[in-house]
Design an enzyme around this catalytic site. Structure first.
Site, PDB file in Angstrom:
ATOM      1  N   CYS A 117       0.820  -1.225   0.000  1.00 18.69           N
ATOM      2  CA  CYS A 117       0.000   0.000   0.000  1.00 18.69           C
ATOM      3  C   CYS A 117       0.850   1.270   0.000  1.00 18.69           C
ATOM      4  CB  CYS A 117      -0.946   0.008   1.197  1.00 18.69           C
ATOM      5  SG  CYS A 117      -2.145  -1.327   1.130  1.00 18.69           S
ATOM      6  N   HIS A 267      -3.843   7.199   1.036  1.00 14.71           N
ATOM      7  CA  HIS A 267      -4.057   5.858   0.478  1.00 14.71           C
ATOM      8  C   HIS A 267      -5.456   5.421   0.885  1.00 14.71           C
ATOM      9  CE1 HIS A 267      -4.033   1.664  -0.172  1.00 14.71           C
ATOM     10  NE2 HIS A 267      -3.885   1.353   1.108  1.00 14.71           N
ATOM     11  N   ASN A 297      -9.815  -0.778  -1.943  1.00 14.72           N
ATOM     12  CA  ASN A 297      -8.390  -0.550  -1.724  1.00 14.72           C
ATOM     13  C   ASN A 297      -7.618  -1.160  -2.895  1.00 14.72           C
ATOM     14  OD1 ASN A 297      -5.726  -0.644  -0.904  1.00 14.72           O
ATOM     15  ND2 ASN A 297      -6.166  -1.292   1.192  1.00 14.72           N
TER      16      ASN A 297
HETATM   17  N1  COA Z   1     -19.067  -9.368   6.085  1.00 15.83           N
HETATM   18  C1  COA Z   1     -19.741  -9.563   7.213  1.00 15.83           C
HETATM   19  N2  COA Z   1     -19.144  -9.817   8.405  1.00 15.83           N
HETATM   20  C2  COA Z   1     -17.802  -9.856   8.414  1.00 15.83           C
HETATM   21  C3  COA Z   1     -17.033  -9.646   7.252  1.00 15.83           C
HETATM   22  C4  COA Z   1     -17.720  -9.394   6.049  1.00 15.83           C
HETATM   23  N3  COA Z   1     -17.084  -9.155   4.889  1.00 15.83           N
HETATM   24  N4  COA Z   1     -15.722  -9.739   7.570  1.00 15.83           N
HETATM   25  C5  COA Z   1     -15.660  -9.985   8.889  1.00 15.83           C
HETATM   26  N5  COA Z   1     -16.914 -10.071   9.403  1.00 15.83           N
HETATM   27  C6  COA Z   1     -17.309 -10.307  10.795  1.00 15.83           C
HETATM   28  C7  COA Z   1     -16.235 -10.990  11.596  1.00 15.83           C
HETATM   29  O1  COA Z   1     -16.273 -12.372  11.400  1.00 15.83           O
HETATM   30  C8  COA Z   1     -16.599 -10.573  12.992  1.00 15.83           C
HETATM   31  O2  COA Z   1     -17.664 -11.381  13.440  1.00 15.83           O
HETATM   32  P1  COA Z   1     -17.744 -11.883  14.981  1.00 15.83           P
HETATM   33  O3  COA Z   1     -17.837 -10.638  15.788  1.00 15.83           O
HETATM   34  O4  COA Z   1     -18.972 -12.725  14.987  1.00 15.83           O
HETATM   35  O5  COA Z   1     -16.474 -12.633  15.209  1.00 15.83           O
HETATM   36  C9  COA Z   1     -17.142  -9.159  12.841  1.00 15.83           C
HETATM   37  O6  COA Z   1     -17.511  -9.049  11.454  1.00 15.83           O
HETATM   38  C10 COA Z   1     -16.142  -8.081  13.214  1.00 15.83           C
HETATM   39  O7  COA Z   1     -14.912  -8.371  12.587  1.00 15.83           O
HETATM   40  P2  COA Z   1     -13.678  -7.462  12.811  1.00 15.83           P
HETATM   41  O8  COA Z   1     -12.539  -7.997  11.983  1.00 15.83           O
HETATM   42  O9  COA Z   1     -13.427  -7.215  14.249  1.00 15.83           O
HETATM   43  O10 COA Z   1     -14.209  -6.084  12.159  1.00 15.83           O
HETATM   44  P3  COA Z   1     -13.525  -4.691  12.101  1.00 15.83           P
HETATM   45  O11 COA Z   1     -14.446  -3.671  12.623  1.00 15.83           O
HETATM   46  O12 COA Z   1     -12.121  -4.691  12.611  1.00 15.83           O
HETATM   47  O13 COA Z   1     -13.434  -4.441  10.532  1.00 15.83           O
HETATM   48  C11 COA Z   1     -11.801  -4.422   8.789  1.00 15.83           C
HETATM   49  C12 COA Z   1     -12.618  -5.272   9.743  1.00 15.83           C
HETATM   50  C13 COA Z   1     -10.904  -5.350   7.984  1.00 15.83           C
HETATM   51  C14 COA Z   1     -12.760  -3.686   7.878  1.00 15.83           C
HETATM   52  C15 COA Z   1     -10.984  -3.393   9.615  1.00 15.83           C
HETATM   53  O14 COA Z   1     -10.286  -4.026  10.644  1.00 15.83           O
HETATM   54  C16 COA Z   1      -9.986  -2.663   8.758  1.00 15.83           C
HETATM   55  O15 COA Z   1     -10.336  -1.990   7.805  1.00 15.83           O
HETATM   56  N6  COA Z   1      -8.699  -2.728   9.123  1.00 15.83           N
HETATM   57  C17 COA Z   1      -7.663  -2.079   8.342  1.00 15.83           C
HETATM   58  C18 COA Z   1      -7.351  -2.924   7.177  1.00 15.83           C
HETATM   59  C19 COA Z   1      -6.646  -2.207   6.097  1.00 15.83           C
HETATM   60  O16 COA Z   1      -6.793  -1.024   5.913  1.00 15.83           O
HETATM   61  N7  COA Z   1      -5.897  -2.961   5.335  1.00 15.83           N
HETATM   62  C20 COA Z   1      -5.240  -2.489   4.181  1.00 15.83           C
HETATM   63  C21 COA Z   1      -3.852  -2.189   4.393  1.00 15.83           C
HETATM   64  S1  COA Z   1      -3.573  -0.533   4.704  1.00 15.83           S
END
Ligand code: COA
Length: 340
Positions: A117, A267, A297
């Site tokens: 990224c 980004h 992304n």
């Molecule tokens: N659809 C529905 N539910 C989903 C899902 C999807 N696509 N992906 C995960 N879940 C569920 C999980 O299983 C979890 O369920 P549970 O509570 O029953 O265990 C719940 O949603 C919460 O998951 P969690 O991973 O804690 O969510 P979050 O609020 O952290 O959001 C991201 C996840 C990935 C969106 C977030 O962490 C994020 O954006 N992080 C930064 C990632 C990033 O920017 N990466 C690129 C590099 S810079």
């Protein structure tokens, strides 16, 4: 003393739009969850995941054509290529040389940057240093990705696969001896390799062992090896710390303050990361460019796509102070500050 300035920008994305509803037919997800957690409404995926024509090098080629036209230059004017991608056409050689051939450039140098990224920011940092040193005059800097071929579109991969999309962006960075203030003012690049496995694709890589294991014990290769693994919460927390640090560092180095900034092009990782940074730095909406809702992304491509669209939409004017900041796998992060 040479300075570098952007003289052309371009972008290209595959035509095929994949909405959140489309993804909910493949895995247990829904529009509400994706929109609320990421801000993404749709992304582009090449039409056919098995396509070997619409590759990341090809997307980079299309974006480069637009950037060259925008700069009023031809491929013969380019004397170096820096190509940032995490999804190259081959494990080796890299995409830079493929682009050299596609564009019909002379036998110029072509470098691949593998900083995910942050790839575009790193690529700009390298190109800027070459120009300042008087080595090259016109460098094509490209960020391009095909993510859709390597994502896990099952429930197992839903936390990752809904985020990423395909696309490409490119700029021409040119040398100038103008006394005026236009051009790149400061760059910073950082890394923290202890977090390498918090966001990674592990295969193919020599850590897997001898490639012969693929033939003799194919079961040794697990989904965790071939698909991206991401500790989402952990990445999020580091991103919201490193983004502002890097922004302030770039401004301070150039003798500027946050009030001087006209446009931040972050980004496009997650809209909540951008909003958090925006609030922390007290930036109004019109000073932060967001297009993640359309493309997801796109990793190394996200900043140059956003830059190209911001320019098309008239959001960047001559003399504006523009900041590009990224954070991603590695961890790596950094910024480029320029006077447009
Ligand atoms: N659809 C529905 N539910 C989903 C899902 C999807 N696509 N992906 C995960 N879940 C569920 C999980 O299983 C979890 O369920 P549970 O509570 O029953 O265990 C719940 O949603 C919460 O998951 P969690 O991973 O804690 O969510 P979050 O609020 O952290 O959001 C991201 C996840 C990935 C969106 C977030 O962490 C994020 O954006 N992080 C930064 C990632 C990033 O920017 N990466 C690129 C590099 S810079």
């Amino acid at each position: 003393m040479y300075k570098s300035k952007i003289t052309g920008v371009g972008h290209y994305v595959p035509e095929n739009i994949v909405t959140n509803d489309d993804l909910s037919k493949l895995m247990n997800t829904n529009d509400e969850w994706i929109t609320e957690r990421t801000g993404i409404k749709e992304r582009r995926h090449r039409k056919n995941r098995n396509d070997s024509e619409e590759t990341s090098a090809f997307l980079g080629f299309k974006a480069s054509e637009m950037a060259l036209k925008n700069a009023n230059l031809t491929s013969k004017d380019i004397d170096y290529i820096v190509f940032a991608t995490l999804s190259p056409d081959y494990f080796f050689p890299g995409n830079g040389i493929l682009l050299q051939e596609m564009l019909g450039c002379d036998t110029i140098g072509a470098l691949d940057v593998r900083n995910q990224c942050s790839g575009f920011v790193y690529a700009m940092g390298v190109a800027n240093a070459f120009i300042k040193a008087g080595v090259y005059k016109n460098i094509l800097v490209v960020g391009a990705e095909i993510h859709s071929f390597g994502l896990d579109f099952t429930d197992r991969g839903r936390g990752v696969s809904v985020i990423f999309g395909d696309g490409a962006g490119a700029v021409v960075l040119s040398a100038t001896e103008d006394e005026n203030t236009q051009g790149i003012l400061s760059v910073n690049m950082h890394s923290e390799g202890k977090y390498a496995e918090e966001l990674a694709v592990k295969f193919p890589g020599s850590k897997f062992g001898w490639a012969d294991r693929l033939l003799t014990e194919p079961e040794a290769l697990t989904p965790e090896d071939i698909y991206p693994v991401m500790n989402g919460n952990f990445v999020f927390k580091h991103a919201v710390t490193r983004f502002p640090e890097s922004i302030i560092e770039a401004l301070t180095k150039a003798g500027k303050t946050i009030e001087d900034l006209d446009l931040l092009i972050p980004h496009q990782a997650n809209i909540r990361i951008a909003q958090y940074v925006q609030q922390l730095l007290h930036l109004p909406d019109e000073k932060v460019f967001i297009n993640i809702q359309k493309y997801g992304n796109t990793t190394a491509a996200s900043i140059p796509i956003a830059l190209s669209e911001a320019k098309q939409e008239g959001k960047i004017k001559k003399g504006d102070l523009v900041m590009m900041t990224a954070f991603g796998a590695g961890f790596t992060w950094g910024s480029v500050l320029m006077n447009w």
